[in-house]
Scaffold this motif. Structure first.
Motif, PDB file in Angstrom:
ATOM      1  N   ASP A  65       0.829  -1.210   0.000  1.00 29.29           N
ATOM      2  CA  ASP A  65       0.000   0.000   0.000  1.00 29.29           C
ATOM      3  C   ASP A  65       0.861   1.257   0.000  1.00 29.29           C
ATOM      4  OD1 ASP A  65      -2.349  -1.428  -0.040  1.00 29.29           O
ATOM      5  OD2 ASP A  65      -2.803  -1.169   2.090  1.00 29.29           O
ATOM      6  N   LEU A  90      -8.115  -1.058   7.440  1.00 28.41           N
ATOM      7  CA  LEU A  90      -8.584  -2.091   6.512  1.00 28.41           C
ATOM      8  C   LEU A  90     -10.037  -2.459   6.789  1.00 28.41           C
ATOM      9  CD1 LEU A  90      -5.509  -4.522   6.353  1.00 28.41           C
ATOM     10  CD2 LEU A  90      -6.165  -2.761   4.705  1.00 28.41           C
ATOM     11  N   CYS A  93     -12.395   0.167   5.330  1.00 34.10           N
ATOM     12  CA  CYS A  93     -12.614   0.156   3.875  1.00 34.10           C
ATOM     13  C   CYS A  93     -13.030  -1.230   3.367  1.00 34.10           C
ATOM     14  CB  CYS A  93     -11.389   0.666   3.128  1.00 34.10           C
ATOM     15  SG  CYS A  93      -9.862  -0.236   3.397  1.00 34.10           S
ATOM     16  N   ARG A  95     -11.600  -4.111   3.220  1.00 35.63           N
ATOM     17  CA  ARG A  95     -10.587  -4.734   2.349  1.00 35.63           C
ATOM     18  C   ARG A  95     -10.716  -6.251   2.414  1.00 35.63           C
ATOM     19  NH1 ARG A  95      -5.104  -3.320   1.216  1.00 35.63           N
ATOM     20  NH2 ARG A  95      -5.795  -1.132   1.220  1.00 35.63           N
ATOM     21  N   SER A  97      -8.840  -8.777   2.514  1.00 41.13           N
ATOM     22  CA  SER A  97      -7.455  -9.100   2.822  1.00 41.13           C
ATOM     23  C   SER A  97      -7.375 -10.436   3.545  1.00 41.13           C
ATOM     24  CB  SER A  97      -6.885  -7.987   3.711  1.00 41.13           C
ATOM     25  OG  SER A  97      -5.765  -8.421   4.438  1.00 41.13           O
TER      26      SER A  97
END
Length: 242
Positions: A65, A90, A93, A95, A97
């Motif tokens: 990032d 994270l 948003c 993410r 991941s």
């Protein structure tokens, strides 16, 4: 009586958020719990090998990032709690991941174990599970949440432990939910041709990927879902007719 689409398949693959479980439970309960408990959890468990593995993945993601020039919170030092601000970023948003989802599963495990969390599912889900299993269908889950998180969610629902009805779980370690190859891998793992599997999701892009892989598809529209745009996919509002 008209044939149900479930009569045309041998297995049913389900998304979670907006399909079996209210979106608001994920965004209004699970995500805030992980965000608020992250620091305390890392203070207590941050040196454990499994948590260290999650943090290593997150560090790699953080560095990637930074290379992209994203506006990120600081992550300085090697203490596990140094990652908290990035973890919260994270979560904020949403993410998809792998490191985050794995860590969230561990956080939620603690919440389910101490009674802080109880999963919500739509009232038609449990009856559908029973009906589909009685008809000989195998039931599977494909979610961006980790397999551990999926199992926890279905083990601690407001309608009891539903894991006994499920034959398997898939997460993004299999592949992204918007890529056809992921659904081809799932079909191969299940051991069925894709056309013998029905995938239900509230995200049209996921249905497009599953359809491209050969699966049958239905768009789930539930109260509180962000979109009712089913595009070209048949729309359902519950499992009663499936």
């Amino acid at each position: 009586m008209a044939e149900r689409i479930s009569d045309q398949v041998e297995a049913i693959l389900l998304d979670i958020e907006g399909t079996t479980t209210p979106v608001d439970f994920v965004f209004g309960v699970l995500f805030p719990f992980a965000r608020d408990q992250a620091e305390r959890f890392l203070q207590a468990h941050g040196q454990e090998a499994a948590v260290q593995a999650d943090l290593a993945l997150l560090r790699q993601e953080y560095e990637a990032d930074r290379v992209q020039g994203l506006d990120l919170p600081d992550w300085q030092g090697d203490e596990p709690t140094a990652a908290v601000a990035y973890i919260q970023y994270l979560i904020g948003c949403d993410r998809k991941s792998i490191g985050l989802k794995s860590l969230q599963g561990k956080l939620w495990n603690q919440g389910y174990a101490d009674g802080s969390l109880q999963s919500q599912i739509y009232p038609d889900v449990y009856p559908a599970f029973k009906r589909w299993k009685a008809a000989g269908k195998a039931l599977f889950i494909f979610s961006s949440g980790s397999i551990q998180a999926q199992k926890l969610l279905f083990a601690h629902t407001d309608q009891g432990d539903l894991t006994t009805w499920l034959s398997g779980y898939f997460d993004t370690t299999t592949g992204p939910k918007k890529e056809a190859e992921s659904y081809q891998k799932i079909a191969s793992t299940i051991g069925l041709p894709p056309e013998q599997i029905l995938f239900i999701s509230d995200i049209a892009a996921e249905l497009q990927a599953a359809q491209a892989a050969g699966m049958k598809t239905l768009f789930s529209y539930r109260p509180g879902n962000p979109s009712k745009d089913a595009e070209s996919f048949p729309l359902i509002e519950n499992f009663d007719t499936i």
